[in-house]
Scaffold this motif. Sequence first.
Motif, PDB file in Angstrom:
ATOM      1  N   UNK A 198       0.881  -1.254   0.291  1.00  0.00           N
ATOM      2  CA  UNK A 198      -0.012  -0.126  -0.185  1.00  0.00           C
ATOM      3  C   UNK A 198       0.793   1.363   0.019  1.00  0.00           C
ATOM      4  N   UNK A 199       0.415   2.408  -0.738  1.00  0.00           N
ATOM      5  CA  UNK A 199       1.317   3.527  -0.783  1.00  0.00           C
ATOM      6  C   UNK A 199       0.272   4.620  -0.311  1.00  0.00           C
ATOM      7  N   UNK A 200       1.112   5.535   0.527  1.00  0.00           N
ATOM      8  CA  UNK A 200       0.137   6.916   0.775  1.00  0.00           C
ATOM      9  C   UNK A 200       1.158   8.097   0.557  1.00  0.00           C
ATOM     10  N   UNK A 201       0.583   9.048  -0.093  1.00  0.00           N
ATOM     11  CA  UNK A 201       1.390  10.333  -0.647  1.00  0.00           C
ATOM     12  C   UNK A 201       0.660  11.256   0.064  1.00  0.00           C
ATOM     13  N   UNK A 202       1.361  12.051   1.155  1.00  0.00           N
ATOM     14  CA  UNK A 202       0.911  13.342   1.882  1.00  0.00           C
ATOM     15  C   UNK A 202       0.495  14.393   0.794  1.00  0.00           C
ATOM     16  N   UNK A 203       1.183  14.387  -0.321  1.00  0.00           N
ATOM     17  CA  UNK A 203       0.764  15.558  -1.309  1.00  0.00           C
ATOM     18  C   UNK A 203      -0.540  15.271  -1.944  1.00  0.00           C
ATOM     19  N   UNK A 204      -0.853  14.023  -2.273  1.00  0.00           N
ATOM     20  CA  UNK A 204      -1.953  13.863  -2.899  1.00  0.00           C
ATOM     21  C   UNK A 204      -3.095  14.001  -1.916  1.00  0.00           C
ATOM     22  N   UNK A 205      -2.817  13.831  -0.859  1.00  0.00           N
ATOM     23  CA  UNK A 205      -4.023  14.014   0.290  1.00  0.00           C
ATOM     24  C   UNK A 205      -4.255  15.325   0.443  1.00  0.00           C
ATOM     25  N   UNK A 206      -3.569  16.165   0.167  1.00  0.00           N
ATOM     26  CA  UNK A 206      -3.795  17.742   0.177  1.00  0.00           C
ATOM     27  C   UNK A 206      -4.882  18.157  -0.898  1.00  0.00           C
ATOM     28  N   UNK A 207      -5.096  17.391  -1.931  1.00  0.00           N
ATOM     29  CA  UNK A 207      -5.708  17.831  -3.112  1.00  0.00           C
ATOM     30  C   UNK A 207      -7.248  17.250  -2.907  1.00  0.00           C
ATOM     31  N   UNK A 208      -8.223  18.375  -2.923  1.00  0.00           N
ATOM     32  CA  UNK A 208      -9.464  17.996  -2.901  1.00  0.00           C
ATOM     33  C   UNK A 208     -10.458  16.951  -3.735  1.00  0.00           C
ATOM     34  N   UNK A 209     -10.918  16.051  -3.213  1.00  0.00           N
ATOM     35  CA  UNK A 209     -11.445  15.088  -4.066  1.00  0.00           C
ATOM     36  C   UNK A 209     -10.673  13.831  -4.505  1.00  0.00           C
ATOM     37  N   UNK A 210      -9.216  13.834  -4.089  1.00  0.00           N
ATOM     38  CA  UNK A 210      -8.365  12.829  -4.321  1.00  0.00           C
ATOM     39  C   UNK A 210      -7.875  11.917  -3.284  1.00  0.00           C
ATOM     40  N   UNK A 211      -7.782  10.689  -3.584  1.00  0.00           N
ATOM     41  CA  UNK A 211      -7.349   9.626  -2.430  1.00  0.00           C
ATOM     42  C   UNK A 211      -5.835   9.938  -2.165  1.00  0.00           C
ATOM     43  N   UNK A 212      -5.091   9.918  -1.290  1.00  0.00           N
ATOM     44  CA  UNK A 212      -3.850   9.940  -0.999  1.00  0.00           C
ATOM     45  C   UNK A 212      -3.227   8.411  -1.112  1.00  0.00           C
ATOM     46  N   UNK A 213      -4.006   7.455  -1.382  1.00  0.00           N
ATOM     47  CA  UNK A 213      -3.586   6.094  -1.248  1.00  0.00           C
ATOM     48  C   UNK A 213      -3.317   5.454  -2.507  1.00  0.00           C
ATOM     49  N   UNK A 214      -2.591   4.757  -2.920  1.00  0.00           N
ATOM     50  CA  UNK A 214      -2.180   3.656  -4.234  1.00  0.00           C
ATOM     51  C   UNK A 214      -1.761   2.313  -3.676  1.00  0.00           C
ATOM     52  N   UNK A 215      -1.482   1.674  -4.579  1.00  0.00           N
ATOM     53  CA  UNK A 215      -0.993   0.261  -4.237  1.00  0.00           C
ATOM     54  C   UNK A 215      -0.101  -0.295  -5.247  1.00  0.00           C
TER      55      UNK A 215
END
Length: 959
Positions: A198-215
């Motif tokens: 599993x992947x978590x990206x804090x910058x992606x989590x800053x973006x409205x409507x986007x998930x900070x998670x990947x795989x």
Amino acid sequence: MALVSVRTRARSVLLAGVSVAAALAVTPAWAQDSAPASAEQAAPEAAPETAQEDQIVVTAIRETIQSSIQSKRDSDAIVDAVSSKEIGELPGQSVGEVIATITGASIDRANYGPTEVSIRGLGSGLSMTTLNGREATNGSGDRAVNFGQFPSELFNAIKIYKTQQADLIEGGVAGQIQLETRKPLDYKRRQIQGEIKGNYNPYQDRISGQSGYGYRATASYIDQFNLGGLGRLGVSIGYQRNDVNDPVERFYTSSTWFTCNAAVVSTTNCTEVTRQQGNSGTPFYHASNSYLYRQMITSDLRNAVFGAVQWQPSPTIDVNFDLQYSRRQYSEERHDFGTAEGRYNLHNVVIGDNHQLLSADGSATMQVQSGLFQRDEKYLGFGGNIEWKPTDRLTVTGDFGYSHTTRLDITRTTRLRTDPFDINGVRTAINNQRIPYHVDFTQSFLPNFTYDSRFSPTDYTAFSDDAQLTRSQDGRDDEILSARFDASYKLDGFIQRIDVGGRWAQRKFFGYSNDKIITQDSLAVDRAVNLACRTPFAEKNFFSDAPSQGLGSFAAFDALCQFRNYLGTEDPGNTGDLRAVENSDVTEETWAGYAMASFSGDLGGLGVRGNFGLRGVHTQVTARGLRSGLDVINNSDGSISLRENGTFTNTEVTAGTMRWLPSVNAIFDLSPKMRIRTGIYRAMSRPAPSALGAGRSITLEVGTGFTSVTDAINSIIATGSPRLKPTMSWNADAAFEYYANKDTLFAATVYYKKFTGGKIPITTDENFTIGGQDYAVPVTQTTNSDDKADLYGVEITASNQFTWLPHPLDGFGVKLSYNYAWSNYKTQDIRYGDIVDSVTGDVTPGLIPAAGLSGYSKHVFSAQAFYEIGPISLQGIYRYRSRYYQAFTTDNTQLRYVEGNNTFDANISYKINKLADIRFQALNLFNEPRVEYMPVVGSTRNVEYYGPQYFLSFRLRLR
């Protein structure tokens, strides 16, 4: 300008710890040397012992480092490696990150991971990369492999040959990188392995409507079968799917910079200074055409499959076939804001010591751009070889290979600009399309922009004019077909083996660009689309990690919505004619042959072994290009302007070279634990395929009032040069290596390279048909200079497991590597560097200092510290490389420098049992930005922040 931050203090603490570790890494090793040697230490070259019940089984990080040390020890040249007996143990998310842990190797980082590797501070263009012994293609137009295409989990060993030997594929002044997948019969047991990460990206989590998670999911299977009378069969297959997000915060400028006359304050675009004016004392500074901020939302999807089949029908025949396939689909949703006229009305200019613009007042049309960039890149490689041993002394091998990369980039961009009237037809407070602003570069590498208080970047209504829609399509097709034949014969005596062989390869590269630009001037339509396609600024805390924040948000629009509302379609397609004078169409054919002798014996009681040989390489280049006609347009005031008329004529250029590459490698065994390695050799690195094209880039002057054809042409620059010759070098290396035990290595190498010249712009008159008449127009292209250049370097490696410490401290270990290089190699800027007249040979001095080798960093350092206790394994990896020059893909039209950077990654793993483990990885913990300068150091061209990334994985092995 110095900024104290938590990140800076963390670096200081880390470097202090590394210095202490370096001192500890060597001293215990010498202490252990005086202790009675174990059987394993006394006979390090012996075959592995049979496993015993009380034998210590080494796994994880320590096993990887032990395997790497042994690989270096067994080699016949100066080699550094990272290897593991187990698939998936290499320390990194991509092959590039793994290579960066090898001594002297450094990576060029981008938001989607390492893309290029430099060896010993030299650029990727001076190294050669092979995949299972064969040259590999890429989608960039150069010879560097896009390591992001290859998942590290599907490789077992990566080697870097620092010295050359005759049986290696030609190419690699810096060295040769060898990527190896394991042969299934060598694995000697069945294994089924699966990993979900599993992947978590804090910058992606800053973006409205986007998930900070990947795989990221990986599966592999290796097995062996006894076929009775048909011998033994081994199969392996691996698959990975990678679905992650890599958002980027970016500030960038145009890729074309101008030297502005500082003595003239212009109310329009600044007056350009020529080489002659600048050399005569006219003051000048460098300014860009535009300055823009970009907010991005990205998506990165990759599927990769690696497979191999190995068949041994008898003890004398070994048949192998391997296949690699990777497809990467990457996209960026872009939102830009900034000045469209960076050189307009500049005044109160402050100039730095390097002629960089430090601060200025100006006025410029402001613009917002919205876009969608999509890349589809596919790699297919396969090959086979047969090894036959008709006698105990003779081995014959045949090999064929195929490598093919296709890359298609499609970018759809919309643009809206400011106007004296807003979208409602009401005059703005400024009542001008150009907005007054102040720019300040003195606080950090990221500028501060201050705009007139009557204008706000977040005001959607302000962007009401000059609507433009652009659909760009760029394609790359790179294909290699190769075959080789080798024979090896064993002898008795000092000469122990003779190797001979030949290789044929054909590489075809085609690259094109196609732009469709659509404009419209209906204010009513602009208003309707503006209202329909507004979108909120997506990211919170935009550029909040930067040392100076000049902009928090701005007006943003949905690009596909704008395409639908303006054109009735989201994709209008290309122009229908992909022909262009800039295109590259190159065929490169290579014939090579070699003879090499390997020796082993005594020299005055000193054991010596190695090899010497000669390789001959003939290269033939055929480049096909187009030349476009130009029409003369007579203006109403009696002046003229020029326009391309779409008629083309074909041109073809051929060139060939023959190069001889002698090499000698000698290893002197001072004791069972100490040895000296030496190498003297000649090496070559071919130009990038795209740099061998016959294309031309024609820039026409903007405006009216031209009275002659030559006045209306700004410049014609070659996008490649088929006659560009390989970079050649004579090289000498000497290394001292000390192996205290399986875990301890100290190695120091000094090396020297003498290059046969750098590269310099040259002007040559070429005929162009303009308005039905032939004109001789000077064309600038890159050629090899007659200058000689030197490079001196030293690299040091220290690795140790602190087994001499009391438990539990005996689980601590460290590996340190450092490379220093100095060179006087010169690369000139085409626009403003030194230039040679091809007829007279006269050199006109440039306005910009020459750069060095592309990718050349003076300092490269990496440190790995790890701790293992029971089922727990901890690892930290720190990397540093100093500032380096990096050429564009095809040429050095403008010099570009990348600022030095520090990165730190951490890994934690817990072994649940023999079959399962859990891992946690954190990448780019310093959140180090990528900072680029152009065309001189200090003149910021690009800044990118992409934040840290975190991975949590579970792995299961069935045997």
